[in-house]
Design an enzyme around this catalytic site. Structure first.
Site, PDB file in Angstrom:
ATOM      1  N   GLU A   1       3.539   3.834  -4.621  1.00  0.00           N
ATOM      2  CA  GLU A   1       2.270   3.427  -4.581  1.00  0.00           C
ATOM      3  C   GLU A   1       1.637   3.580  -3.221  1.00  0.00           C
ATOM      4  O   GLU A   1       2.630   3.789  -2.402  1.00  0.00           O
ATOM      5  CB  GLU A   1       1.881   2.150  -5.295  1.00  0.00           C
ATOM      6  CG  GLU A   1       2.548   0.920  -4.600  1.00  0.00           C
ATOM      7  CD  GLU A   1       2.407  -0.369  -5.354  1.00  0.00           C
ATOM      8  OE1 GLU A   1       2.226  -0.409  -6.440  1.00  0.00           O
ATOM      9  OE2 GLU A   1       2.676  -1.393  -4.580  1.00  0.00           O
TER      10      GLU A   1
ATOM     11  N   HIS B   1      -0.689  -5.302  -4.574  1.00  0.00           N
ATOM     12  CA  HIS B   1       0.457  -6.004  -4.063  1.00  0.00           C
ATOM     13  C   HIS B   1       0.195  -6.085  -2.663  1.00  0.00           C
ATOM     14  O   HIS B   1      -0.627  -5.427  -2.105  1.00  0.00           O
ATOM     15  CB  HIS B   1       1.802  -4.984  -4.200  1.00  0.00           C
ATOM     16  CG  HIS B   1       2.307  -4.816  -5.586  1.00  0.00           C
ATOM     17  ND1 HIS B   1       2.794  -3.734  -6.021  1.00  0.00           N
ATOM     18  CD2 HIS B   1       2.227  -5.710  -6.743  1.00  0.00           C
ATOM     19  CE1 HIS B   1       3.002  -3.560  -7.438  1.00  0.00           C
ATOM     20  NE2 HIS B   1       2.653  -4.892  -7.760  1.00  0.00           N
TER      21      HIS B   1
END
Length: 323
Positions: free
Chosen positions: A229, A273
């Site tokens: 990511e 995150h």
């Protein structure tokens, strides 16, 4: 040669009789997920909890102690539990670092932590401790956990029902996307060897290149799925590892399929995150477009979606006669 933290990568392997200790054993989430793990065959032999005491000595039928240090200091406890092979940490973020550091101090070979939101200062304390030793391997934090589908070992919160014994190793920064890849490989009958949630923190204990190195050397893994990511440099590190191995003709090739989430996220915005943020123009700023280029140059086959990773890896396994 002096041993280093990287030498603990083989500790990611477990067997069906691995003896698992649960730190924070009596909490509500820990109780629920520990029972799920026991139900799929995980050998949970005991745990730690502040609630442990004279009148409270067992939980889920297993002995509990206040701390790992207390357990290790008791010859009776050591005889009762035997050698601890792994610790599953279900301690809240504010206290998780102390639990992890205690497990490192006691040289438990594999430590898996699911806590999300461990303060960065505490992450740095753990990081420093890890890289000062060569006995313990840490997976997490901010991780869905660890699954060895072949041996029936589960630590963390990953859905047990999605896993199936098989030959594909999955490493992911995103818990949810790891579940999707697990389900997709199960649906195609490929199953999984291991599913490693490397986590989305700034300072993960196991980085993607280390998970990749483990899979490349694991005899039970035939194909590999990497899910990255935005943010950080883990994807670039995985590509660099492959570039260093490109001239090793003795290494058996394994198909590696990748997917990078967040390609449409603008610079400067966090994506799920704490570690999933990128800033345009910075060195190793985490630009998802650059990550894709690195993976393509390294020979990682990019899938258009997580669900498609299973199809791509199956095609590649067929091409080399392993499906």
């Amino acid at each position: 040669m002096v041993a280093t933290y990287r030498d603990t990568i083989p500790n990611l392997a477990t067997t069906s009789d691995a003896r698992i200790l649960v730190q924070g054993f009596t909490g509500k989430a820990s109780t629920f997920h520990s029972q799920l793990s026991i139900d799929v065959g995980t050998n949970v032999v005991g745990g730690t909890s502040p609630k442990a005491g004279k009148d409270n000595k067992k939980h889920l039928g297993q002995p509990i102690f206040k701390t790992v240090r207390e357990l290790r200091a008791s010859s009776k406890a050591k005889r009762q539990l035997g050698k601890i092979d792994a610790a599953s940490v279900f301690v809240p973020p504010a206290l998780a670092a102390d639990a992890v550091l205690e497990a490192i101090e006691e040289e438990i070979p594999l430590i898996v932590a699911v806590a999300e939101g461990i303060p960065i200062r505490d992450q740095m304390r753990i990081h420093a401790a890890l890289h000062s030793q060569s006995k313990s391997r840490y997976l997490g934090a901010n991780s869905p956990g660890y699954t060895n589908a072949i041996a029936g070992v589960r630590m963390g919160i990953a859905p047990a029902a999605a896993a199936q014994k098989g030959r594909v190793g999955i490493a992911a920064r995103s818990g949810t996307l790891s579940y999707e890849a697990t389900g997709a490989t199960s649906d195609l009958g490929l199953g999984q060897s291991y599913v490693l949630g490397v986590g989305g923190d700034y300072y993960p204990g196991t980085r993607m290149d280390e998970a990749l190195e483990f899979f490349l050397n694991d005899p039970q893994t035939d194909g590999i799925i990497l899910i990255g990511e935005v943010g950080g440099s883990m994807e670039e590190e995985a590509a660099e590892l492959l570039s260093t191995l490109s001239n090793d003709s003795a290494r058996t090739p394994k198909p590696i399929v990748g997917f990078i989430a967040g390609t449409n996220i603008p610079p400067g915005r966090a994506y799920g995150h704490s570690g999933a943020i990128w800033r345009e123009g910075e060195i190793a700023g985490g630009d998802p477009r650059e990550k894709i280029k690195h993976w393509e140059r390294a020979g990682i086959m990019l899938a258009p979606s997580v669900a498609d990773t299973a199809e791509v890896v199956l095609e590649q396994l067929k091409a080399i006669g392993k499906a």
